[in-house]
Design a protein around this motif. Sequence first.
Motif, PDB file in Angstrom:
ATOM      1  N   ARG A   1      -8.689   2.475  11.525  1.00  0.00           N
ATOM      2  CA  ARG A   1      -7.863   2.924  10.407  1.00  0.00           C
ATOM      3  C   ARG A   1      -7.261   4.301  10.676  1.00  0.00           C
ATOM      4  O   ARG A   1      -6.151   4.605  10.244  1.00  0.00           O
ATOM      5  N   LEU A   2      -8.005   5.135  11.407  1.00  0.00           N
ATOM      6  CA  LEU A   2      -7.507   6.473  11.719  1.00  0.00           C
ATOM      7  C   LEU A   2      -6.453   6.455  12.820  1.00  0.00           C
ATOM      8  O   LEU A   2      -5.584   7.330  12.874  1.00  0.00           O
ATOM      9  N   LEU A   3      -6.540   5.453  13.711  1.00  0.00           N
ATOM     10  CA  LEU A   3      -5.689   5.453  14.903  1.00  0.00           C
ATOM     11  C   LEU A   3      -4.463   4.565  14.801  1.00  0.00           C
ATOM     12  O   LEU A   3      -3.393   4.918  15.297  1.00  0.00           O
ATOM     13  N   VAL A   4      -4.613   3.387  14.194  1.00  0.00           N
ATOM     14  CA  VAL A   4      -3.545   2.390  14.239  1.00  0.00           C
ATOM     15  C   VAL A   4      -2.376   2.819  13.363  1.00  0.00           C
ATOM     16  O   VAL A   4      -2.559   3.240  12.219  1.00  0.00           O
ATOM     17  N   ARG A   5      -1.164   2.668  13.899  1.00  0.00           N
ATOM     18  CA  ARG A   5       0.040   3.125  13.216  1.00  0.00           C
ATOM     19  C   ARG A   5       0.971   1.967  12.831  1.00  0.00           C
ATOM     20  O   ARG A   5       2.111   2.207  12.463  1.00  0.00           O
ATOM     21  N   VAL A   6       0.514   0.726  12.937  1.00  0.00           N
ATOM     22  CA  VAL A   6       1.345  -0.403  12.516  1.00  0.00           C
ATOM     23  C   VAL A   6       0.776  -0.988  11.236  1.00  0.00           C
ATOM     24  O   VAL A   6      -0.405  -0.853  10.933  1.00  0.00           O
ATOM     25  N   LYS A   7       1.652  -1.665  10.479  1.00  0.00           N
ATOM     26  CA  LYS A   7       1.258  -2.158   9.164  1.00  0.00           C
ATOM     27  C   LYS A   7       0.436  -3.440   9.230  1.00  0.00           C
ATOM     28  O   LYS A   7      -0.280  -3.760   8.283  1.00  0.00           O
ATOM     29  N   PHE A   8       0.545  -4.182  10.333  1.00  0.00           N
ATOM     30  CA  PHE A   8      -0.077  -5.504  10.400  1.00  0.00           C
ATOM     31  C   PHE A   8      -0.953  -5.628  11.640  1.00  0.00           C
ATOM     32  O   PHE A   8      -0.748  -4.941  12.636  1.00  0.00           O
ATOM     33  N   LEU A   9      -1.907  -6.552  11.566  1.00  0.00           N
ATOM     34  CA  LEU A   9      -2.793  -6.809  12.692  1.00  0.00           C
ATOM     35  C   LEU A   9      -2.319  -7.996  13.515  1.00  0.00           C
ATOM     36  O   LEU A   9      -2.355  -7.966  14.744  1.00  0.00           O
ATOM     37  N   GLY A  10      -1.892  -9.053  12.860  1.00  0.00           N
ATOM     38  CA  GLY A  10      -1.464 -10.260  13.558  1.00  0.00           C
ATOM     39  C   GLY A  10      -0.120 -10.080  14.251  1.00  0.00           C
ATOM     40  O   GLY A  10       0.826  -9.546  13.676  1.00  0.00           O
ATOM     41  N   MET A  11      -0.037 -10.544  15.506  1.00  0.00           N
ATOM     42  CA  MET A  11       1.196 -10.352  16.273  1.00  0.00           C
ATOM     43  C   MET A  11       2.395 -11.045  15.652  1.00  0.00           C
ATOM     44  O   MET A  11       3.511 -10.493  15.698  1.00  0.00           O
ATOM     45  N   PRO A  12       2.283 -12.229  15.047  1.00  0.00           N
ATOM     46  CA  PRO A  12       3.456 -12.796  14.369  1.00  0.00           C
ATOM     47  C   PRO A  12       4.000 -11.873  13.288  1.00  0.00           C
ATOM     48  O   PRO A  12       5.223 -11.724  13.144  1.00  0.00           O
ATOM     49  N   ASN A  13       3.115 -11.219  12.540  1.00  0.00           N
ATOM     50  CA  ASN A  13       3.557 -10.286  11.508  1.00  0.00           C
ATOM     51  C   ASN A  13       4.172  -9.029  12.117  1.00  0.00           C
ATOM     52  O   ASN A  13       5.151  -8.483  11.594  1.00  0.00           O
ATOM     53  N   VAL A  14       3.592  -8.555  13.221  1.00  0.00           N
ATOM     54  CA  VAL A  14       4.138  -7.370  13.899  1.00  0.00           C
ATOM     55  C   VAL A  14       5.556  -7.657  14.392  1.00  0.00           C
ATOM     56  O   VAL A  14       6.471  -6.853  14.211  1.00  0.00           O
ATOM     57  N   LEU A  15       5.745  -8.826  15.001  1.00  0.00           N
ATOM     58  CA  LEU A  15       7.059  -9.169  15.539  1.00  0.00           C
ATOM     59  C   LEU A  15       8.083  -9.397  14.431  1.00  0.00           C
ATOM     60  O   LEU A  15       9.264  -9.077  14.594  1.00  0.00           O
ATOM     61  N   ALA A  16       7.625  -9.944  13.305  1.00  0.00           N
ATOM     62  CA  ALA A  16       8.534 -10.173  12.174  1.00  0.00           C
ATOM     63  C   ALA A  16       8.738  -8.916  11.346  1.00  0.00           C
ATOM     64  O   ALA A  16       9.674  -8.848  10.546  1.00  0.00           O
ATOM     65  N   ASN A  17       7.856  -7.929  11.518  1.00  0.00           N
ATOM     66  CA  ASN A  17       7.864  -6.688  10.731  1.00  0.00           C
ATOM     67  C   ASN A  17       7.715  -6.970   9.239  1.00  0.00           C
ATOM     68  O   ASN A  17       8.283  -6.270   8.397  1.00  0.00           O
ATOM     69  N   LYS A  18       6.954  -7.997   8.921  1.00  0.00           N
ATOM     70  CA  LYS A  18       6.614  -8.327   7.539  1.00  0.00           C
ATOM     71  C   LYS A  18       5.456  -9.321   7.570  1.00  0.00           C
ATOM     72  O   LYS A  18       5.175  -9.933   8.618  1.00  0.00           O
ATOM     73  N   GLU A  19       4.796  -9.475   6.451  1.00  0.00           N
ATOM     74  CA  GLU A  19       3.642 -10.372   6.419  1.00  0.00           C
ATOM     75  C   GLU A  19       4.099 -11.807   6.158  1.00  0.00           C
ATOM     76  O   GLU A  19       4.292 -12.213   5.025  1.00  0.00           O
ATOM     77  N   ILE A  20       4.263 -12.553   7.229  1.00  0.00           N
ATOM     78  CA  ILE A  20       4.557 -13.979   7.071  1.00  0.00           C
ATOM     79  C   ILE A  20       3.269 -14.799   7.087  1.00  0.00           C
ATOM     80  O   ILE A  20       3.232 -15.905   6.556  1.00  0.00           O
ATOM     81  N   VAL A  21       2.219 -14.240   7.695  1.00  0.00           N
ATOM     82  CA  VAL A  21       0.899 -14.865   7.710  1.00  0.00           C
ATOM     83  C   VAL A  21      -0.046 -13.996   6.888  1.00  0.00           C
ATOM     84  O   VAL A  21      -0.160 -12.796   7.157  1.00  0.00           O
ATOM     85  N   PRO A  22      -0.735 -14.548   5.890  1.00  0.00           N
ATOM     86  CA  PRO A  22      -1.678 -13.738   5.110  1.00  0.00           C
ATOM     87  C   PRO A  22      -2.793 -13.177   5.988  1.00  0.00           C
ATOM     88  O   PRO A  22      -3.348 -13.899   6.827  1.00  0.00           O
ATOM     89  N   GLU A  23      -3.107 -11.891   5.826  1.00  0.00           N
ATOM     90  CA  GLU A  23      -4.155 -11.241   6.620  1.00  0.00           C
ATOM     91  C   GLU A  23      -5.329 -10.866   5.712  1.00  0.00           C
ATOM     92  O   GLU A  23      -5.133 -10.225   4.672  1.00  0.00           O
ATOM     93  N   PHE A  24      -6.530 -11.251   6.137  1.00  0.00           N
ATOM     94  CA  PHE A  24      -7.762 -10.930   5.418  1.00  0.00           C
ATOM     95  C   PHE A  24      -8.671 -10.172   6.387  1.00  0.00           C
ATOM     96  O   PHE A  24      -9.295 -10.766   7.262  1.00  0.00           O
ATOM     97  N   ILE A  25      -8.710  -8.854   6.212  1.00  0.00           N
ATOM     98  CA  ILE A  25      -9.366  -7.988   7.188  1.00  0.00           C
ATOM     99  C   ILE A  25     -10.513  -7.226   6.528  1.00  0.00           C
ATOM    100  O   ILE A  25     -10.365  -6.684   5.427  1.00  0.00           O
ATOM    101  N   GLN A  26     -11.640  -7.206   7.222  1.00  0.00           N
ATOM    102  CA  GLN A  26     -12.835  -6.453   6.843  1.00  0.00           C
ATOM    103  C   GLN A  26     -13.298  -6.791   5.420  1.00  0.00           C
ATOM    104  O   GLN A  26     -13.651  -7.929   5.148  1.00  0.00           O
ATOM    105  N   HIS A  27     -13.270  -5.847   4.465  1.00  0.00           N
ATOM    106  CA  HIS A  27     -13.803  -6.095   3.130  1.00  0.00           C
ATOM    107  C   HIS A  27     -12.942  -7.083   2.343  1.00  0.00           C
ATOM    108  O   HIS A  27     -13.414  -7.664   1.360  1.00  0.00           O
ATOM    109  N   GLU A  28     -11.690  -7.288   2.777  1.00  0.00           N
ATOM    110  CA  GLU A  28     -10.842  -8.267   2.101  1.00  0.00           C
ATOM    111  C   GLU A  28     -11.092  -9.688   2.594  1.00  0.00           C
ATOM    112  O   GLU A  28     -10.580 -10.645   2.002  1.00  0.00           O
ATOM    113  N   ALA A  29     -11.856  -9.816   3.670  1.00  0.00           N
ATOM    114  CA  ALA A  29     -12.148 -11.133   4.243  1.00  0.00           C
ATOM    115  C   ALA A  29     -13.306 -11.768   3.468  1.00  0.00           C
ATOM    116  O   ALA A  29     -14.465 -11.698   3.867  1.00  0.00           O
ATOM    117  N   ARG A  30     -12.967 -12.401   2.355  1.00  0.00           N
ATOM    118  CA  ARG A  30     -13.945 -13.069   1.503  1.00  0.00           C
ATOM    119  C   ARG A  30     -13.602 -14.546   1.406  1.00  0.00           C
ATOM    120  O   ARG A  30     -12.423 -14.925   1.333  1.00  0.00           O
TER     121      ARG A  30
END
Length: 375
Positions: free
Chosen positions: A296-325
Amino acid sequence: MGKTLYFVAGEASADNHGADLMKAVHALNADVTFIGRGGPHMRAVAGQGLENWIAHAGVLGLWEVLKQYGYFREKFRETLREVEKSRPDAVILIDYPGFNLRLARTLRRQHVARKIVYYISPQVWAWNRRRITKMARWIDLMLCIFPFEAELYNKSGLRTVFVGHPMIDRLRARNVDIRRDSNLIGLFPGSRAREVRKIFPLLVATARELRRANPTLRFEISAASTDLAARIQSVLDRHPQDRQFFAIKVADAPSTMQRAHVGIIASGSATLEAAYFRLPFVLVYKVTWLTYLAARLLVRVKFLGMPNVLANKEIVPEFIQHEARAGAIARAVLRLINNEVARERMISEFNRIIASLGEGGASERAARAILAEIR
């Protein structure tokens, strides 16, 4: 006179890409010897001169790396000694930035490598773009697989060639004409033991939620190796009441991706593979809290998944860490099962993303660039 290339790859996906690159080099020039360290696929091409270290080297996360610090320090020293002794025509570094960027810097400072070529750019644009100008001093040639990287690196003075994504050829060869099973959900818990340990129990809990909503659903689990299949089986054995609804497939992710109706995928190279096969999916990821907070301190992009990074928007829902329920993930999966508009919208975005990665031939273009560099 024959040429020698020293390879360093530290992860399963890099092992695949490295093996394809070696084959492409040999197709253009059979008088090239491969040495270094990689995985089983690279060793099958290179022979005894290449060490298979993937099982130990393929760890991810700050805490996991710290626990094996002594191992990596020794392997780093071994690599330096081997390069100094063999004096290869080029050192080919494949992804694996924690090890390979430090290695490139040290090789350049010690003047023991004639050429240093980096294949599959480390994603420094996600966490430290200022490092690119330093990389330009260490690396002779960068071969990148995403189109936006070439412009970014060339602007910083690092000579870069966009070769396309090597997965295109590999996955094209695995294309089959088959109908999707509307009751089949693909589960992809990752290619590392630590990922499976953290993520697979969550996938089992999610599957249970999904079956409450739709009792006809079944689940196919993609295991990257027989060892990981055994780990997955041990988790399933703790849930005998659910065992009949799960099947494990070893090293056959493309098949599952083409037969499943929806996927639940751990962040990594599998997310782009799913996009290639137009499998609607949701992304999940969990790591130790120490690793997560550091990221969280280092990463400077908004998304984790490469499809979302390439699209520059969330086309795939991401559930990371505490949100992964389990409940939240299950609701997102059910939407992709039941909402045809949502499915088609995601598939349309996948079409655009995959088209941007080139039409194939990445390994051959990379091989030609390397041979031209050492010529």
